[in-house]
Design a protein around this motif. Structure first.
Motif, PDB file in Angstrom:
ATOM      1  N   ARG A  74      -3.682  -1.510   3.224  1.00  0.00           N
ATOM      2  CA  ARG A  74      -3.016  -2.707   3.732  1.00  0.00           C
ATOM      3  C   ARG A  74      -3.139  -3.898   2.792  1.00  0.00           C
ATOM      4  O   ARG A  74      -2.351  -4.811   2.836  1.00  0.00           O
ATOM      5  CB  ARG A  74      -3.541  -3.054   5.111  1.00  0.00           C
ATOM      6  CG  ARG A  74      -4.955  -3.565   5.119  1.00  0.00           C
ATOM      7  CD  ARG A  74      -5.374  -4.001   6.511  1.00  0.00           C
ATOM      8  NE  ARG A  74      -6.586  -4.765   6.451  1.00  0.00           N
ATOM      9  CZ  ARG A  74      -7.801  -4.261   6.534  1.00  0.00           C
ATOM     10  NH1 ARG A  74      -7.950  -2.977   6.692  1.00  0.00           N
ATOM     11  NH2 ARG A  74      -8.858  -5.035   6.463  1.00  0.00           N
ATOM     12  N   ASP A  75      -4.191  -3.941   1.976  1.00  0.00           N
ATOM     13  CA  ASP A  75      -4.382  -5.040   1.035  1.00  0.00           C
ATOM     14  C   ASP A  75      -5.251  -4.535  -0.113  1.00  0.00           C
ATOM     15  O   ASP A  75      -5.657  -3.369  -0.132  1.00  0.00           O
ATOM     16  CB  ASP A  75      -5.024  -6.252   1.724  1.00  0.00           C
ATOM     17  CG  ASP A  75      -6.330  -5.924   2.428  1.00  0.00           C
ATOM     18  OD1 ASP A  75      -7.036  -4.984   1.999  1.00  0.00           O
ATOM     19  OD2 ASP A  75      -6.654  -6.608   3.405  1.00  0.00           O
ATOM     20  N   ALA A  76      -5.515  -5.416  -1.071  1.00  0.00           N
ATOM     21  CA  ALA A  76      -6.262  -5.007  -2.262  1.00  0.00           C
ATOM     22  C   ALA A  76      -7.633  -4.434  -1.905  1.00  0.00           C
ATOM     23  O   ALA A  76      -8.072  -3.445  -2.490  1.00  0.00           O
ATOM     24  CB  ALA A  76      -6.412  -6.186  -3.221  1.00  0.00           C
ATOM     25  N   GLN A  77      -8.297  -5.026  -0.923  1.00  0.00           N
ATOM     26  CA  GLN A  77      -9.622  -4.557  -0.535  1.00  0.00           C
ATOM     27  C   GLN A  77      -9.542  -3.152   0.068  1.00  0.00           C
ATOM     28  O   GLN A  77     -10.352  -2.276  -0.247  1.00  0.00           O
ATOM     29  CB  GLN A  77     -10.239  -5.536   0.465  1.00  0.00           C
ATOM     30  CG  GLN A  77     -11.697  -5.258   0.750  1.00  0.00           C
ATOM     31  CD  GLN A  77     -12.318  -6.358   1.598  1.00  0.00           C
ATOM     32  OE1 GLN A  77     -11.655  -7.294   2.020  1.00  0.00           O
ATOM     33  NE2 GLN A  77     -13.604  -6.234   1.854  1.00  0.00           N
ATOM     34  N   ALA A 116      -5.683  -6.331  -7.952  1.00  0.00           N
ATOM     35  CA  ALA A 116      -6.408  -6.938  -6.835  1.00  0.00           C
ATOM     36  C   ALA A 116      -6.597  -8.430  -7.074  1.00  0.00           C
ATOM     37  O   ALA A 116      -6.450  -9.240  -6.152  1.00  0.00           O
ATOM     38  CB  ALA A 116      -7.755  -6.260  -6.637  1.00  0.00           C
ATOM     39  N   ALA A 117      -6.907  -8.813  -8.316  1.00  0.00           N
ATOM     40  CA  ALA A 117      -7.087 -10.231  -8.650  1.00  0.00           C
ATOM     41  C   ALA A 117      -5.786 -11.003  -8.462  1.00  0.00           C
ATOM     42  O   ALA A 117      -5.773 -12.115  -7.921  1.00  0.00           O
ATOM     43  CB  ALA A 117      -7.593 -10.371 -10.084  1.00  0.00           C
ATOM     44  N   VAL A 118      -4.678 -10.420  -8.891  1.00  0.00           N
ATOM     45  CA  VAL A 118      -3.372 -11.070  -8.725  1.00  0.00           C
ATOM     46  C   VAL A 118      -3.038 -11.207  -7.245  1.00  0.00           C
ATOM     47  O   VAL A 118      -2.580 -12.262  -6.791  1.00  0.00           O
ATOM     48  CB  VAL A 118      -2.262 -10.284  -9.474  1.00  0.00           C
ATOM     49  CG1 VAL A 118      -0.884 -10.790  -9.096  1.00  0.00           C
ATOM     50  CG2 VAL A 118      -2.471 -10.387 -10.982  1.00  0.00           C
ATOM     51  N   ARG A 123      -2.596 -14.662  -2.341  1.00  0.00           N
ATOM     52  CA  ARG A 123      -3.046 -15.032  -0.999  1.00  0.00           C
ATOM     53  C   ARG A 123      -3.602 -16.453  -0.980  1.00  0.00           C
ATOM     54  O   ARG A 123      -3.319 -17.239  -0.080  1.00  0.00           O
ATOM     55  CB  ARG A 123      -4.112 -14.056  -0.489  1.00  0.00           C
ATOM     56  CG  ARG A 123      -3.552 -12.801   0.149  1.00  0.00           C
ATOM     57  CD  ARG A 123      -4.617 -12.035   0.925  1.00  0.00           C
ATOM     58  NE  ARG A 123      -5.850 -11.838   0.202  1.00  0.00           N
ATOM     59  CZ  ARG A 123      -6.097 -10.847  -0.654  1.00  0.00           C
ATOM     60  NH1 ARG A 123      -5.174  -9.949  -0.880  1.00  0.00           N
ATOM     61  NH2 ARG A 123      -7.259 -10.747  -1.257  1.00  0.00           N
ATOM     62  N   ASP A 124      -4.418 -16.798  -2.002  1.00  0.00           N
ATOM     63  CA  ASP A 124      -5.001 -18.132  -2.080  1.00  0.00           C
ATOM     64  C   ASP A 124      -3.916 -19.202  -2.228  1.00  0.00           C
ATOM     65  O   ASP A 124      -3.992 -20.267  -1.612  1.00  0.00           O
ATOM     66  CB  ASP A 124      -5.991 -18.220  -3.248  1.00  0.00           C
ATOM     67  CG  ASP A 124      -7.257 -17.414  -3.004  1.00  0.00           C
ATOM     68  OD1 ASP A 124      -7.491 -17.008  -1.849  1.00  0.00           O
ATOM     69  OD2 ASP A 124      -7.999 -17.184  -3.982  1.00  0.00           O
TER      70      ASP A 124
END
Length: 193
Positions: A74-77, A116-118, A123-124
């Motif tokens: 669902r997300d990078a994590q 993941a960083a991108v 998100r930020d």
């Protein structure tokens, strides 16, 4: 060693057949195909029925092929945790969207870290834009949040009736609001100082 294919679509009206064809067109002979249809991307990989079934069938050292990175989580994590779990079993993970790159290899892990960083930065930035918009709206005097279900006068009457001994349930029925709403009005939580 077997090659597993996995697909996912968000709604029952969609089909994973295009994903399956794309994997075959890339030259992979799929021995086992698993697809979660009608499962939203926000559902983590370990809560998707067919993904879980695939994990129980795939053996150490085999290969998993997906069309896009977001099929894995669902997300990078979530994607990172999924890749890490597969890597411990030496399962090669191929994402067609990224070219012939095994995400469990050193180069694959680097690519995954960068992606993941991108994603985290995006998100930020989204959170910053939302906060900026909320600040501007407040400065313009706009009322934020859901509109109140009751007026000030109704809330005052509710409090008076509650103090006179009426039940939360009766007030909830009379004002057509939930019991929780009545509770917030008649028994407010004191502010922490």
């Amino acid at each position: 060693m077997a090659i597993f294919g996995y697909g996912r679509v968000s709604t029952k009206e969609q089909t994973t057949e295009n994903q399956r064809r794309e994997i075959k067109a890339a030259g992979y002979t799929i021995d086992f195909w698993h697809a979660d249809e009608g499962v939203a991307g926000k559902v983590s990989a370990v809560r998707r029925p067919q993904f879980v079934k695939m994990l129980s069938q795939i053996r150490d050292g085999e290969t998993l092929v997906v069309t896009k990175l977001d099929r894995l989580g669902r997300d990078a994590q979530d994607v990172g945790a999924t890749i890490k779990a597969l890597a411990t079993r030496r399962i090669e993970v191929i994402v067609l969207q990224l070219g012939k790159l095994d995400l469990t290899s050193a180069a694959g892990k680097l690519m995954l870290t960068m992606l993941a960083a991108v994603a985290e930065m995006e998100r930020d930035l989204l959170v910053e834009r939302i906060q900026s918009g909320l600040t501007r709206a407040k400065a313009e005097g706009k009322t934020l949040g859901r509109p109140a279900l009751t007026t000030d006068e109704q809330r005052a009457k509710m409090i008076a009736r509650f103090k006179a001994g009426e039940s939360i349930s009766a007030l909830s029925r009379d004002y057509d609001v939930s019991r929780a709403s009545v509770m917030r009005i008649v028994k407010p939580i004191p502010a922490v100082q």
